[in-house]
Design an enzyme around this catalytic site. Structure first.
Site, PDB file in Angstrom:
ATOM      1  N   LYS A 184      -2.156  -1.651  -3.774  1.00  0.00           N
ATOM      2  CA  LYS A 184      -2.992  -0.439  -3.788  1.00  0.00           C
ATOM      3  C   LYS A 184      -2.089   0.784  -3.876  1.00  0.00           C
ATOM      4  O   LYS A 184      -1.152   0.899  -3.084  1.00  0.00           O
ATOM      5  CB  LYS A 184      -3.831  -0.385  -2.503  1.00  0.00           C
ATOM      6  CG  LYS A 184      -4.756   0.837  -2.418  1.00  0.00           C
ATOM      7  CD  LYS A 184      -5.510   0.880  -1.093  1.00  0.00           C
ATOM      8  CE  LYS A 184      -6.430   2.087  -1.039  1.00  0.00           C
ATOM      9  NZ  LYS A 184      -7.131   2.208   0.250  1.00  0.00           N
ATOM     10  N   LYS A 204       0.863  -1.187   0.000  1.00  0.00           N
ATOM     11  CA  LYS A 204       0.000   0.000   0.000  1.00  0.00           C
ATOM     12  C   LYS A 204       0.897   1.234   0.000  1.00  0.00           C
ATOM     13  O   LYS A 204       1.605   1.502   0.967  1.00  0.00           O
ATOM     14  CB  LYS A 204      -0.909  -0.006   1.219  1.00  0.00           C
ATOM     15  CG  LYS A 204      -1.904   1.161   1.255  1.00  0.00           C
ATOM     16  CD  LYS A 204      -2.794   1.063   2.478  1.00  0.00           C
ATOM     17  CE  LYS A 204      -3.800   2.197   2.552  1.00  0.00           C
ATOM     18  NZ  LYS A 204      -4.654   2.109   3.757  1.00  0.00           N
TER      19      LYS A 204
END
Length: 326
Positions: free
Chosen positions: A252, A199
């Protein structure tokens, strides 16, 4: 001399679909749902056209709308009535997300994923218990190990409510191990765990922070989210989560990091997820509103690119629209 090898032979109607290497199916998609305990009616999200926060009483109806398009899985995000320094409503048995999971699990056939983080529930908007140098100093430290305890409690509370899968997104070192251990100890060994393994600190999250009311009140998240410049570090993060018991590994954002999606696909046997984030959704909508792009076409192409790069499943705000097309 005429060419012997003519790839165009396989691009005509009839055969084109037969030799297509990649496809997107509605069952590949996970649709986000925002459940807001501060409202008793649906509230449009201005930065994410077509999406809205729904009150807890509307959670089941919203998920049923999604299910009718052919999308089978949802990920639930909660907006609590009140917030505090430790995000206590994230792990409260009667918290907004727990109530929503309980209702959706009991009244629909949806596969329910719970997002496990504290940022929507803390009054400072950070993903854990923080320590500041002084009230006037924006510098902060997230107390990693103290945060692990709260993340584990949050995951167990969601599993108790009926979640099929939990998805820790705090980028706290050791979160997968702590959560997996807590789930197993609580008798939830069959609840799956999808880690936000990779992330990045990203400028593409802006609309989501409006949607989930989770923007930091001060400072930023660069000390615990990954540097966008780093590719090798992604493998290190994913490897740690895989070793700690993650069933699914997520990247992400998705589109700016297709190389990383490919790296994880080549390196690991676990299913790979990609999050087609709010900023990616919003920018395509903005261009379409200007008449510069065909929204449905670019949305589909974006998801196809994520699948081609190696994603097995995609969290996307386009889920319903693309499922209707499919």
């Amino acid at each position: 001399m005429h060419p012997i090898d003519r790839p165009r032979r396989l691009r005509t109607d009839g055969v084109r679909s037969l030799v297509s290497e990649t496809d997107v199916d509605a069952t590949d998609l996970i649709a986000p749902v925002f459940v807001d305990a501060t409202t008793d009616e649906r509230v449009p999200i201005e930065t994410m056209p077509g999406h809205e926060r729904v009150p807890p009483s509307e959670a089941v109806a919203r998920v049923e709308e999604i299910r009718r398009t052919g999308v089978e899985a949802v990920i639930l995000f909660g907006v609590p009535e009140t917030k505090d320094a430790r995000g206590s409503h994230a792990y409260a048995a009667d918290g907004v997300i727990q109530r929503a999971i309980r209702d959706v699990s009991a009244e629909t056939d949806a596969y329910v994923v719970g997002d496990v983080c504290l940022c929507e529930y803390t009054d400072h908007g950070h993903c854990g218990v923080i320590e500041k140098r002084a009230e006037t100093d924006p510098t902060l430290t997230v107390r990693n190990d103290e945060t692990l305890e709260l993340l584990a409690k949050t995951a167990v509370s969601q599993a108790d409510a009926g979640a099929d899968m939990v998805a820790p997104s705090a980028m706290t070192d050791g979160q997968v191990k702590a959560i997996r251990h807590a789930l197993d100890e609580a008798g939830h060994e069959n609840v799956a765990l999808m880690s936000y393994a990779v992330k990045y600190e990203s400028a593409f999250y802006g609309p989501f922070r409006d949607a989930a009311d989770g923007a930091p009140a001060f400072g930023d998240r660069r000390h615990y989210q990954m540097d966008s410049a780093n590719r090798r570090e992604a493998l290190r993060e994913a490897r740690l989560d895989a070793e700690e018991g993650a069933d699914v590994l997520m990247v992400k954002p998705g589109l700016p990091y297709l190389d990383v999606v490919r790296d994880l696909r080549d390196e690991f046997d676990q299913p790979i997820a990609a999050y087609n984030v709010s900023g990616e959704y919003a920018m395509l909508h903005a261009a379409a509103e200007k008449g510069w792009l065909d929204l449905e076409a670019v949305a589909y192409e974006s998801l196809l690119a994520l699948k081609r790069a190696g994603a097995d499943l995609i969290i996307t705000y386009f889920a319903e629209d693309i499922a209707d097309r499919l």
